[in-house]
Write a protein that holds these residues in place. Structure first.
Motif, PDB file in Angstrom:
ATOM      1  N   ARG A   1      -5.042   4.215   9.456  1.00 29.59           N
ATOM      2  CA  ARG A   1      -4.928   4.168   8.198  1.00 29.59           C
ATOM      3  C   ARG A   1      -6.201   5.049   7.751  1.00 29.59           C
ATOM      4  NH1 ARG A   1      -0.986   2.592   9.917  1.00 29.59           N
ATOM      5  NH2 ARG A   1       0.043   0.861   9.225  1.00 29.59           N
TER       6      ARG A   1
ATOM      7  N   PHE B   1      -1.891  -3.705  11.304  1.00 31.49           N
ATOM      8  CA  PHE B   1      -2.565  -3.468   9.895  1.00 31.49           C
ATOM      9  C   PHE B   1      -1.650  -4.266   8.973  1.00 31.49           C
ATOM     10  CE2 PHE B   1      -3.134   0.373  12.513  1.00 31.49           C
ATOM     11  CZ  PHE B   1      -4.496   0.704  12.496  1.00 31.49           C
TER      12      PHE B   1
ATOM     13  N   LEU C   1      -1.992   9.013   8.801  1.00 31.72           N
ATOM     14  CA  LEU C   1      -2.652   7.917   8.641  1.00 31.72           C
ATOM     15  C   LEU C   1      -2.172   6.867   9.628  1.00 31.72           C
ATOM     16  CD1 LEU C   1      -2.914   7.770   4.780  1.00 31.72           C
ATOM     17  CD2 LEU C   1      -4.460   8.734   6.224  1.00 31.72           C
TER      18      LEU C   1
ATOM     19  N   TYR D   1       2.073   3.070   3.099  1.00 29.01           N
ATOM     20  CA  TYR D   1       1.533   1.948   4.018  1.00 29.01           C
ATOM     21  C   TYR D   1       1.353   0.601   3.322  1.00 29.01           C
ATOM     22  CZ  TYR D   1       0.928   5.546   7.486  1.00 29.01           C
ATOM     23  OH  TYR D   1       1.079   6.393   8.440  1.00 29.01           O
TER      24      TYR D   1
ATOM     25  N   SER E   1       1.822  -1.121  14.830  1.00 29.94           N
ATOM     26  CA  SER E   1       1.584  -1.053  13.432  1.00 29.94           C
ATOM     27  C   SER E   1       1.567  -2.728  12.988  1.00 29.94           C
ATOM     28  CB  SER E   1       3.201  -0.906  12.877  1.00 29.94           C
ATOM     29  OG  SER E   1       4.084  -1.506  13.684  1.00 29.94           O
TER      30      SER E   1
END
Length: 223
Positions: free
Chosen positions: A13, A117, A9, A91, A114
């Motif tokens: 994601r 997100f 993911l 996450y 990263s």
């Protein structure tokens, strides 16, 4: 299968194949963690790429003067290529110390991708995927560990199917006492993690999980 993970993911994601993910991602499966007896974050970072614990050795002054972008606990911060990295739990921003007793696998996504997100730092994101109850079979495991400096560790892992392919519960528990080679260095853990999985339909899975416990440890700085 075994050490080889095919999906992740970390890139978008969404469940995507690693070979199609445009990013630097390493996956550490549960089999890998068990075979190498990795029980803490420092042990895991020995097998990552360009990652290390932030011991504050690279700067003068008092600890806590340079918090990471996402405001994480400085006592367990990681660095990737000299930049602060985030720690995630499924996450979301992790608010507890990492320990493999409750983890299905780790994903190390390096670099600023990263940030897209919402919970990432420039160094990247080290995410832990929580264990969830499995609806297809019962299982159980008891792990005992001992080592130098009065180290003792007990892990319990149970999974119970209440209705096959529909409803299951799982429980993971940890008790650890250990010292260290430095004066006043110690670590004590008492933690319990549980999850419930319900599948009302083949394409719908609802999971609830929670954890309680206490970590007590001495933090030894390099000055």
């Amino acid at each position: 299968t075994g050490y080889a993970a095919e999906n992740t993911l970390a890139g978008s994601r969404l469940n995507a194949r690693l070979r199609d993910t445009a990013g630097s991602v390493s996956v550490f499966t549960k089999e890998f963690l068990d075979d190498l007896a990795i029980t803490d974050l420092a042990g895991l970072l020995n097998f990552t790429v360009n990652s290390e614990m932030d011991t504050n050795a690279w700067q003068p002054g008092q600890p806590g003067q340079n918090p990471s972008i996402s405001g994480e606990n400085l006592l367990n911060r990681t660095m990737v290529r000299g930049l602060a990295a985030s720690q995630g739990m499924d996450y979301f921003t992790s608010i507890t110390n990492m320990d493999p007793y409750r983890v299905g696998r780790f994903e190390d996504a390096r670099g600023p991708n990263s940030i897209l997100f919402g919970i990432g730092s420039p160094g990247g994101l080290l995410n832990q995927t929580s264990k969830i109850a499995e609806t297809h079979r019962d299982s159980g495991a008891l792990r005992l560990g001992a080592g130098s400096w009065d180290r003792r560790r007990v892990e319990l892992d149970l999974n119970r199917v209440l209705r096959r392919d529909r409803l299951a519960v799982s429980l993971a528990a940890l008790h650890q006492d250990s010292g260290g080679w430095r004066a006043f260095d110690f670590q004590e853990k008492k933690r319990v993690f549980g999850s419930v999985t319900w599948r009302p339909a083949r394409s719908v899975t609802i999971t609830a999980m929670g954890e309680t416990g206490r970590d007590t440890n001495a933090v030894i700085r390099s000055f």
